[in-house]
Design a protein around this motif. Sequence first.
Motif, PDB file in Angstrom:
ATOM      1  N   ILE A   1       9.464 -17.817  15.602  1.00 15.47           N
ATOM      2  CA  ILE A   1       8.225 -17.150  16.031  1.00 15.47           C
ATOM      3  C   ILE A   1       7.021 -18.037  15.684  1.00 15.47           C
ATOM      4  CG2 ILE A   1       6.739 -15.125  15.665  1.00 15.47           C
ATOM      5  CD1 ILE A   1       9.384 -13.584  14.933  1.00 15.47           C
ATOM      6  N   GLY A   2       7.106 -18.745  14.576  1.00 13.06           N
ATOM      7  CA  GLY A   2       6.026 -19.635  14.134  1.00 13.06           C
ATOM      8  C   GLY A   2       5.222 -19.007  13.010  1.00 13.06           C
ATOM      9  N   ARG A   3       4.920 -19.804  11.991  1.00 10.41           N
ATOM     10  CA  ARG A   3       4.255 -19.288  10.795  1.00 10.41           C
ATOM     11  C   ARG A   3       2.916 -18.629  11.121  1.00 10.41           C
ATOM     12  NH1 ARG A   3       1.204 -22.092   5.792  1.00 10.41           N
ATOM     13  NH2 ARG A   3       0.913 -20.104   4.748  1.00 10.41           N
ATOM     14  N   GLU A   4       2.094 -19.307  11.956  1.00 17.49           N
ATOM     15  CA  GLU A   4       0.767 -18.777  12.293  1.00 17.49           C
ATOM     16  C   GLU A   4       0.901 -17.426  13.001  1.00 17.49           C
ATOM     17  OE1 GLU A   4      -2.284 -21.411  12.357  1.00 17.49           O
ATOM     18  OE2 GLU A   4      -0.924 -21.555  10.630  1.00 17.49           O
ATOM     19  N   ASN A   5       1.868 -17.394  13.931  1.00 18.69           N
ATOM     20  CA  ASN A   5       2.066 -16.152  14.684  1.00 18.69           C
ATOM     21  C   ASN A   5       2.515 -15.027  13.756  1.00 18.69           C
ATOM     22  OD1 ASN A   5       1.434 -17.292  17.210  1.00 18.69           O
ATOM     23  ND2 ASN A   5       3.513 -18.152  17.350  1.00 18.69           N
ATOM     24  N   VAL A   6       3.436 -15.343  12.869  1.00 16.33           N
ATOM     25  CA  VAL A   6       3.923 -14.314  11.943  1.00 16.33           C
ATOM     26  C   VAL A   6       2.757 -13.778  11.118  1.00 16.33           C
ATOM     27  CG1 VAL A   6       5.345 -13.902   9.881  1.00 16.33           C
ATOM     28  CG2 VAL A   6       6.313 -15.126  11.816  1.00 16.33           C
ATOM     29  N   ALA A   7       1.909 -14.684  10.626  1.00 14.49           N
ATOM     30  CA  ALA A   7       0.766 -14.248   9.820  1.00 14.49           C
ATOM     31  C   ALA A   7      -0.148 -13.333  10.637  1.00 14.49           C
ATOM     32  CB  ALA A   7       0.005 -15.465   9.305  1.00 14.49           C
ATOM     33  N   ALA A   8      -0.381 -13.710  11.886  1.00 11.57           N
ATOM     34  CA  ALA A   8      -1.259 -12.895  12.736  1.00 11.57           C
ATOM     35  C   ALA A   8      -0.643 -11.514  12.994  1.00 11.57           C
ATOM     36  CB  ALA A   8      -1.516 -13.617  14.052  1.00 11.57           C
ATOM     37  N   TYR A   9       0.659 -11.494  13.330  1.00 10.36           N
ATOM     38  CA  TYR A   9       1.313 -10.205  13.600  1.00 10.36           C
ATOM     39  C   TYR A   9       1.343  -9.335  12.341  1.00 10.36           C
ATOM     40  CZ  TYR A   9       2.888 -12.523  17.883  1.00 10.36           C
ATOM     41  OH  TYR A   9       2.943 -13.185  19.086  1.00 10.36           O
ATOM     42  N   ALA A  10       1.590  -9.971  11.195  1.00 11.19           N
ATOM     43  CA  ALA A  10       1.628  -9.215   9.943  1.00 11.19           C
ATOM     44  C   ALA A  10       0.255  -8.589   9.682  1.00 11.19           C
ATOM     45  CB  ALA A  10       2.036 -10.115   8.783  1.00 11.19           C
ATOM     46  N   GLY A  11      -0.793  -9.362   9.970  1.00  8.71           N
ATOM     47  CA  GLY A  11      -2.152  -8.843   9.792  1.00  8.71           C
ATOM     48  C   GLY A  11      -2.465  -7.696  10.738  1.00  8.71           C
ATOM     49  N   ASN A  12      -1.815  -7.706  11.893  1.00  8.15           N
ATOM     50  CA  ASN A  12      -2.064  -6.685  12.919  1.00  8.15           C
ATOM     51  C   ASN A  12      -1.244  -5.411  12.755  1.00  8.15           C
ATOM     52  OD1 ASN A  12      -3.986  -7.463  14.668  1.00  8.15           O
ATOM     53  ND2 ASN A  12      -2.609  -8.676  15.975  1.00  8.15           N
ATOM     54  N   THR A  13      -0.191  -5.499  11.960  1.00  9.31           N
ATOM     55  CA  THR A  13       0.807  -4.430  11.967  1.00  9.31           C
ATOM     56  C   THR A  13       0.218  -3.069  11.622  1.00  9.31           C
ATOM     57  OG1 THR A  13       2.589  -5.968  11.482  1.00  9.31           O
ATOM     58  CG2 THR A  13       2.984  -3.674  10.923  1.00  9.31           C
ATOM     59  N   LYS A  14      -0.613  -3.050  10.563  1.00 12.14           N
ATOM     60  CA  LYS A  14      -1.175  -1.773  10.117  1.00 12.14           C
ATOM     61  C   LYS A  14      -1.976  -1.119  11.243  1.00 12.14           C
ATOM     62  CE  LYS A  14      -2.686  -0.521   5.537  1.00 12.14           C
ATOM     63  NZ  LYS A  14      -3.251  -1.027   4.283  1.00 12.14           N
ATOM     64  N   ARG A  15      -2.802  -1.932  11.907  1.00 11.56           N
ATOM     65  CA  ARG A  15      -3.634  -1.380  12.971  1.00 11.56           C
ATOM     66  C   ARG A  15      -2.780  -0.925  14.151  1.00 11.56           C
ATOM     67  NH1 ARG A  15      -7.433  -5.511  15.014  1.00 11.56           N
ATOM     68  NH2 ARG A  15      -6.027  -5.588  16.799  1.00 11.56           N
ATOM     69  N   PHE A  16      -1.796  -1.747  14.499  1.00  9.02           N
ATOM     70  CA  PHE A  16      -0.909  -1.396  15.607  1.00  9.02           C
ATOM     71  C   PHE A  16      -0.298  -0.013  15.384  1.00  9.02           C
ATOM     72  CE2 PHE A  16       3.203  -1.070  17.628  1.00  9.02           C
ATOM     73  CZ  PHE A  16       3.004  -1.608  18.889  1.00  9.02           C
ATOM     74  N   PHE A  17       0.221   0.206  14.174  1.00  6.45           N
ATOM     75  CA  PHE A  17       0.871   1.495  13.901  1.00  6.45           C
ATOM     76  C   PHE A  17      -0.142   2.617  13.789  1.00  6.45           C
ATOM     77  CE2 PHE A  17       4.494  -1.189  13.264  1.00  6.45           C
ATOM     78  CZ  PHE A  17       5.554  -0.404  13.651  1.00  6.45           C
TER      79      PHE A  17
ATOM     80  N   GLU B   1      -2.843   2.899  15.434  1.00  4.71           N
ATOM     81  CA  GLU B   1      -3.175   3.282  16.813  1.00  4.71           C
ATOM     82  C   GLU B   1      -2.059   4.111  17.434  1.00  4.71           C
ATOM     83  OE1 GLU B   1      -6.009  -0.604  17.730  1.00  4.71           O
ATOM     84  OE2 GLU B   1      -4.125  -0.361  18.855  1.00  4.71           O
ATOM     85  N   CYS B   2      -0.856   3.986  16.915  1.00  4.91           N
ATOM     86  CA  CYS B   2       0.273   4.792  17.393  1.00  4.91           C
ATOM     87  C   CYS B   2       0.381   6.102  16.611  1.00  4.91           C
ATOM     88  CB  CYS B   2       1.579   4.025  17.247  1.00  4.91           C
ATOM     89  SG  CYS B   2       1.688   2.570  18.286  1.00  4.91           S
ATOM     90  N   GLY B   3      -0.521   6.318  15.676  1.00  6.29           N
ATOM     91  CA  GLY B   3      -0.476   7.567  14.908  1.00  6.29           C
ATOM     92  C   GLY B   3       0.456   7.506  13.709  1.00  6.29           C
ATOM     93  N   VAL B   4       0.843   6.301  13.312  1.00  5.55           N
ATOM     94  CA  VAL B   4       1.707   6.154  12.134  1.00  5.55           C
ATOM     95  C   VAL B   4       0.908   5.410  11.064  1.00  5.55           C
ATOM     96  CG1 VAL B   4       3.854   5.191  11.210  1.00  5.55           C
ATOM     97  CG2 VAL B   4       3.791   6.082  13.553  1.00  5.55           C
ATOM     98  N   THR B   5       0.629   6.111   9.951  1.00  9.62           N
ATOM     99  CA  THR B   5      -0.166   5.488   8.900  1.00  9.62           C
ATOM    100  C   THR B   5       0.729   4.680   7.973  1.00  9.62           C
ATOM    101  OG1 THR B   5      -1.596   7.401   8.998  1.00  9.62           O
ATOM    102  CG2 THR B   5      -1.853   5.958   7.087  1.00  9.62           C
ATOM    103  N   LEU B   6       0.357   3.437   7.767  1.00 10.01           N
ATOM    104  CA  LEU B   6       1.109   2.593   6.834  1.00 10.01           C
ATOM    105  C   LEU B   6       0.240   2.304   5.622  1.00 10.01           C
ATOM    106  CD1 LEU B   6       2.749  -0.118   9.152  1.00 10.01           C
ATOM    107  CD2 LEU B   6       3.730   2.029   8.353  1.00 10.01           C
ATOM    108  N   SER B   7       0.870   2.212   4.454  1.00 11.26           N
ATOM    109  CA  SER B   7       0.126   1.751   3.290  1.00 11.26           C
ATOM    110  C   SER B   7       0.726   0.437   2.823  1.00 11.26           C
ATOM    111  CB  SER B   7       0.161   2.804   2.181  1.00 11.26           C
ATOM    112  OG  SER B   7       1.493   3.086   1.831  1.00 11.26           O
ATOM    113  N   GLY B   8      -0.090  -0.384   2.190  1.00  8.61           N
ATOM    114  CA  GLY B   8       0.369  -1.698   1.760  1.00  8.61           C
ATOM    115  C   GLY B   8      -0.546  -2.784   2.296  1.00  8.61           C
ATOM    116  N   ASP B   9      -0.315  -4.010   1.845  1.00  5.97           N
ATOM    117  CA  ASP B   9      -1.135  -5.140   2.273  1.00  5.97           C
ATOM    118  C   ASP B   9      -0.261  -6.175   2.967  1.00  5.97           C
ATOM    119  OD1 ASP B   9      -3.650  -4.329   1.201  1.00  5.97           O
ATOM    120  OD2 ASP B   9      -2.794  -4.693  -0.796  1.00  5.97           O
ATOM    121  N   PRO B  10      -0.818  -6.873   3.980  1.00  2.00           N
ATOM    122  CA  PRO B  10      -0.011  -7.832   4.734  1.00  2.00           C
ATOM    123  C   PRO B  10       0.551  -8.954   3.862  1.00  2.00           C
ATOM    124  CG  PRO B  10      -2.155  -7.523   5.791  1.00  2.00           C
ATOM    125  CD  PRO B  10      -2.189  -6.744   4.515  1.00  2.00           C
ATOM    126  N   ASP B  11      -0.200  -9.401   2.866  1.00  2.00           N
ATOM    127  CA  ASP B  11       0.214 -10.601   2.126  1.00  2.00           C
ATOM    128  C   ASP B  11       0.750 -10.280   0.739  1.00  2.00           C
ATOM    129  OD1 ASP B  11      -2.108  -9.694   1.092  1.00  2.00           O
ATOM    130  OD2 ASP B  11      -3.201 -11.595   1.222  1.00  2.00           O
TER     131      ASP B  11
END
Lengths: 418, 552
Positions: free
Chosen positions: A76-92, A94-104
Amino acid sequence: MKFDTIIIGGGLSGLVCGISLQKKGKRTLIISSGQSALHFSSGSFDFLDRMPDGTPVENPIEAVSKLPAGHPYSVIGRENVAAYAGNTKRFFEECGVTLSGDPDRNRFRITPAGVFKRTWMSIGDFALADSDREKIGERILIVNILGFLDFNTAFIAEGLENLGSQCRCTAVKIDELEHLRKNPSEMRATNIARVLDRQEVTDKFIAEVKAALKDEDTIVLPAVFGLKNKSVTDSIKSSLGDRKVVFIATMPPSVPGIRTQLQLRSVYEHSGGEYLIGDTVDKAVVSKNSVMSIGTVNFGDMSLEADSYVLASGSFFSKGLVALPDRIFEPVFGLDVDCPAERKDWYSTQLFDRQEYVSFGVRTDAGLHPFKSGEPVMNLYAAGSVLSGCNSLYEGCGAGVSIFSAMRVADLISNKEE
Amino acid sequence: MNEPEKKTEYDVIIIGGGATGAGTARDCALRGLKVLLIERHDIATGATGRNHGLLHSGARYAVTDQESAQECIKENMILKKIARHCVEETDGFFLTLPEDDLGYQAKFVESCRAAGIDAKIVDPEEALRLEPSANPDIIGAVRVPDGSVDPFRLTSANIIDAKLHGARILVYHELVDFIFEADRMTGVKVLDHVSGEISSYYARFIVNAGGIWGAGIAKKAGATVNMFPAKGSLLIFGHRVNNIVLNRCRKPANADILVPGDTICVIGTTSTRVPYDEIDDMRVTPDEVDLLLSEGMKLSPQLAVTRIIRAYAGVRPLVAMDDDPSGRNISRGIVLLDHEERDGIKGFITITGGKLMTYRLMAEWTTDLICRKLGIDKPCVTATLPLPGSRSDRMEDISGKISSVHLNPVKASVGRHGDLAGQIAHKDDYDLSLVCECEDVSVGEVSYAIDNLDVNNLVDLRRRTRVGMGTCQGELCACRAAGMLAHAKECARDARKDLVNFMNERWKGMYPVSWGETLRENEYTLWVYAGVCGLTAEKSEKDSKVPETKED
C-alpha cells in the motif's frame, strides 16, 4: 447487469471499499455470503501490535517503514498507510461509528479472558488503557447476566486484581431474558442484546445494578448493549452517575462488531450501493488478464459485469481461501496463492505459536492486482485478509490491513478512471 | 528406612487407571478387599481411551487366533449385559472387495462358528440395503455381532462401582518407587501431581496394570517384562457415516475397521513399532493420515467427502513370550505374571497384554490370583453384576424419571451416564443452560462431573461429559467450562492456563488433518482465543503479573 465496480465480500474490507467508491460517485455492488469477521470482533481495531519478529509496536505508523517488502502495508505504501490511518476515525465517524484512540499510538484493551492486549482503536464503549499496568478503578463491580456463560467474570476479575484493584462479581436476573433460556442455546450475546435494546428492559437492568452496587467506583459490564438502539448504552452511563462504566467484550458473537457491520451496510446502501447478501460468486470469466464477468449461485446463468472487480473475500473462515490436503486455492478466480507445497509447513504443532497458514493468501503487484498464472489481472484488486504477506493474528494487523487496503483499492480504482 | 512395625493399609494397590486397572479395582473391592488405585494422569488415558471403541465379536481374530476369538465373543456377550449404557449393539459386516479373495470368506465363517461367533453370510445387495454407506462394489458380506463400546464410560463405571465398594482412587498420582521389606514388595512411593507431595502407601499385594507403561513399572521393581510398543493411528470423522461396523474380510491389516460411535465414526488403525522412549508422545504423521483415508474409502467411499475431526494414536502393549529370548514371539493374549514365582519378588503381580474387550477377564484372573494367595474363597461376580449406569431395567425409562420434559441435554446426559444421570441437577433453567452446543452438555451435567467425578481440568471434564468433542472442538464450550472450573476451583489463573492447555491438546489431534473445514474451524478458534481473548502459550508459563513490555 452492469456496475462500475463489483466487490466480492461484504465484511469490513468490502464495506469500507464500497462506501469509499460510492462517495466518489461510483455505482457499486457488494456480494456477501453472510457472516464476516466483524461478527466475532474484539470490539477494537488492530493496526500493527507487533513486528513479524515479535517486537511490540508502540507507534504503528512509524513501524510500517520497517516491514518487509511483501507486507500489505509495504504494498500500500508507508505514506498512504499513514494517510489512511489518519483518516480512519473520521471515516467511521461519518458512518456513525465512534472510534476512540489515536492514529499513531497503540493502547491496551481488556480481553474477555482478563488479559491486557495491545490494540489500536476501539469501537465506542470500550475503555482503552494506556498501559497494561493501568488500573481501571480501585473497587470494581463486575456484573453479568445470570446464566450468560460467554462473559467470564472470574477471568476478568483475576486480570484486574493482578493490577491491584478490588473486584466483586455478581449476576443479575432479568425476567425478560429468562425466556431465552427455554431454549438453552439462545443465551447468546446478540440475543440478549436484542432484548436489552428495549429501553424498559435496560432500565430494569440498571435498577438491578444499582441495587447490587456498594462502594465501588467502577462498574464492568458485558458488551451486550446497543445492538440497534445505541441510546440504551448512553442511558446506562448517564444513569449510573459518577461511577465509571467499562464495557468488556464477550465471547462471540460480538455485539459491537455486528452493530458496526449493520451500520456500515446501512450507510453503504443509503449512498446508493447495492448489497447482495446470502449469495456466493461461483463463476468468473477471465480473458487476457482481465475479468470479463462473474456469476453467482442465485443469479444462475445471468452474468454480472463491471469495469473493475474487488476481491475482499477473506481468508479460510470466510472461504476466500480453500485448503485441500495437498494444496490451497482461491476459489473464485483461481488466483496464484502464496503457500508452501507441503502440508506440514502450513502449521505449528503448538496452537498458540505463530500459525503460518494465517499468512497465506493472494500475492499482488504494487497496484494490488492479484496474479493468475503469473500474470497480474489488471481490472481486479485484492483487499483485506485474502492478501498474503502478513500474519494478521501474530502481528495484530487484521483490521488495519482490511481498512487501509480497501481505501487504497478505492483510490486506485477512481484515480485510474479519472 | 525400614521401620520395624509397618501397618498394612491396603490389601491391594493397583497401578494404572485404564480399563484393566479399573476392572481389577472393582473385582477386588467386590470380593471384600481393601483397594487403592493410583493413576498418574486421568482414568482411561492410555491405550484404553485410544482405540476404535470396537466391541469386538472376536471375528477379526477367528482365523488367526481361536483363543482370542473365543475370549472376545464371551466378553462381548457379558458386556452387552453388564455395561449396556456403554455399549451399542450395531452388529458388524466383514466385506469382501473385488481386490480381496472371496475364498477367504468360507474359512472365515467356519472359524467364527468354531469360536462360537454367530457369523452369517449376507447377499451383497442385502448388505448394501442394511448399510448403504458400504462400498457398492463389494462381492461378499458376513454379518457378525460386533458393536461399539465407549471405553471411557466403561472405565468410569468400573471406577464408580469400585468406590461404592470402598476402593480409594487417586488420579494424578504417579509411582515414584516401590518399597521393599526383604524379598517382599510392601508399598509404593507416590507423587501427587496436584499438590507436589510424595506419600507412601502400603499393601499386601501390588498389581502392575500399567499397559505399555507396565514395562517401566516392572523395571522399577527389578523385573523385566519385554514389551513392544505398537503405535496405532486412527481418524475420527464428523458424522456417523455407517450404522453397522465395517471390516475387511481378509487377514487383519491396516485401516480395515470403521466403527460408528455416538455421532461420529472412527477408521483405524495403522500399526508401527515405536521405540519405548517415545510412547508418551504419540503423534500422527501425514503419511498415516493419507493411508487411513485411502484404505478407509475402500470400506465406505463416503469418507472421501466427510469431514475429519481429529487424528489420534494409541500404543498397544504387545508382550514377548517369556520362553522366547529373541522377543519375536509375541503373545496377543492375556499375560498374568506372578513375580514371586517368576522373579522372586513377593507381593508383586503384573497383568498385561490382552485387549480392551478382555479387561474384565484380566481383572478376574488377577483377582483370582490374589484371593488364592490370601486364602479368600469368594467367587467373581463381575460377569453377571451390572455396572452402575446399567442397573435400571429399561434405559428409556431413565430420562422419564429424571425429568417430565424430554429436553435434549437431559437425553444426552442419560446417554453418557446411564442411570446415574438421575444425580444430575436439572432443577432450574440455569442448570439447563448449555455449555456445549455440539454435544448438548448442560451446566447441571458439568457441575455434576466437577463435584462427583474427580475432575481436575478441562481434559478430565471432556472425557466425562464430551464437552469440546463435537465438530467445533471446543470453540465456545471450552471457555464456558473453564469459567465454571474457575468458580469451582476458585482459581481463575489456573483455569486460564488450563484453557490454553486444553485448546492445545485439541489442536494436537487437528493439525494432522488441518485442511478444509478443520482448518476453517481452527482459524476461527485462533481468532477467538488468540485474537479476541488474547491467550498465548507464554501466558501459561509466565507469571501474569510480569508486565509484557519494558516501556519507560
